[in-house]
Design a protein around this motif. Structure first.
Motif: not given
Length: 312
Positions: A47-53, A203-215
């Motif tokens: 399934t796709q997350v609709t508000n995040y890549p 381009g994955s670094g920013e996505i992963v960092e935001e994921f870690l921040t939220r988690s």
């Protein structure tokens, strides 16, 4: 996120009932708590997350390390027992505090057991052949390994094996099958892991960092408590030593000039010991408040350390 950023794929364990179902539900709760918008059903494996890549894949637990190892999935949430059994070199990012269980050796109640050598040449049933072989080889104890995909404890009940190595929570299931838990090989819980190839994904670094921040914003309240307390004026320095907070506690004057109101975050494991010491200082009206999120600070050292595991 930038429009050109890639989409990452994170794998979670497909629900199969029992303890596995709880780990699945806790992983979904974590992702929803991060405010990722998605829809997961029993029939949907992707399934796709609709508000995040990011895409979420529901996979069998033992497939997750294999796909991460091949770089077909970027991140995964899987039990430590599965990671150890897979023997695939992945990047272990952080434990998630749920899905806790133990991998244990249970021995039939009618078998005399003092140490692993008592099972020399005996049949030992398990769904964890690599871990089981490693456990006995390290002790130079030859065994006849009976590999079962599931229901390994049935081998004890049916007397197909003298010993069983399997995952337990309380041990009651082993006891029901006529097995006495004797050795805990290690304790397991859900871990967030990454593919070694993730570091090469532009381009994955920013996505992963935001994921870690939220988690981490969700996970840290489980390890901490917000405490609010009234203390006699003049004891604030001693109180600060007990509840220092990340920088400094909040101190406010009460209407009564002889009292101060202090609030701070304290480690959950130390909560009751801290309250006892606060009472000894004359503290009153101690309140514990629930925190929904505890956002990491800028340049958070935990996030920097985790990111370094992937990208250093």
């Amino acid at each position: 996120m930038k429009e050109q950023d890639p989409r990452l794929a994170i794998a979670i364990q497909k629900s199969s009932g029992g303890g596995n179902g709880r780990l699945t539900n806790d992983s979904i709760d974590l992702l929803k708590g991060c405010d990722f918008k998605f829809r997961v059903t029993d029939r949907l494996d992707s399934t796709q997350v609709t508000n995040y890549p990011m895409d979420i894949l529901s996979l069998r637990s033992r497939d997750i390390p294999r796909l991460l190892g091949r770089g077909l999935v970027d991140l995964g949430i899987v039990g430590l027992d599965i990671l150890v059994e897979s023997e695939i070199p992945l990047v272990r990012l952080m434990p998630l505090g749920y899905g806790r269980c133990k991998l244990a050796l249970g021995v039939r109640e009618d078998v005399e057991y003092r140490e692993p050598s008592d099972l020399k040449d005996a049949t030992v049933a398990t769904s964890y052949p690599n871990i089981t072989n490693g456990f006995f080889k390290a002790r130079e104890v030859p065994i006849d390994l009976l590999y079962l995909e599931g229901s390994a404890e049935l081998a004890g009940f049916r007397k197909w094996a003298r010993g069983v190595i399997d995952v337990i929570e309380s041990g009651s299931s082993m006891l029901t099958n006529g097995l006495d838990p004797k050795e805990v090989l290690f304790e397991s819980e859900a871990w967030l892991v990454a593919s070694p190839s993730l570091r090469g994904k532009n381009g994955s670094g920013e996505i992963v960092e935001e994921f870690l921040t939220r988690s981490l914003a969700l996970l840290r309240p489980r390890l901490n408590r917000l405490i609010v307390v009234n203390v006699p004026a003049g004891t604030e320095n001693a109180v600060k030593d007990l509840i220092p907070g990340s920088l400094s506690p909040t101190v406010s004057p009460c209407v009564d000039p002889g009292w101060l109101d202090i609030s701070s975050v304290v480690p959950a494991n130390d909560f009751w010991e801290i309250t006892k010491k606060l009472k000894a200082l004359g503290a009153r009206d101690i309140i514990e408040l629930e925190m929904k999120r505890m956002l990491p600070n800028g340049e958070d050292p935990d996030i920097a350390q985790i990111m370094a595991k992937i990208y250093a």
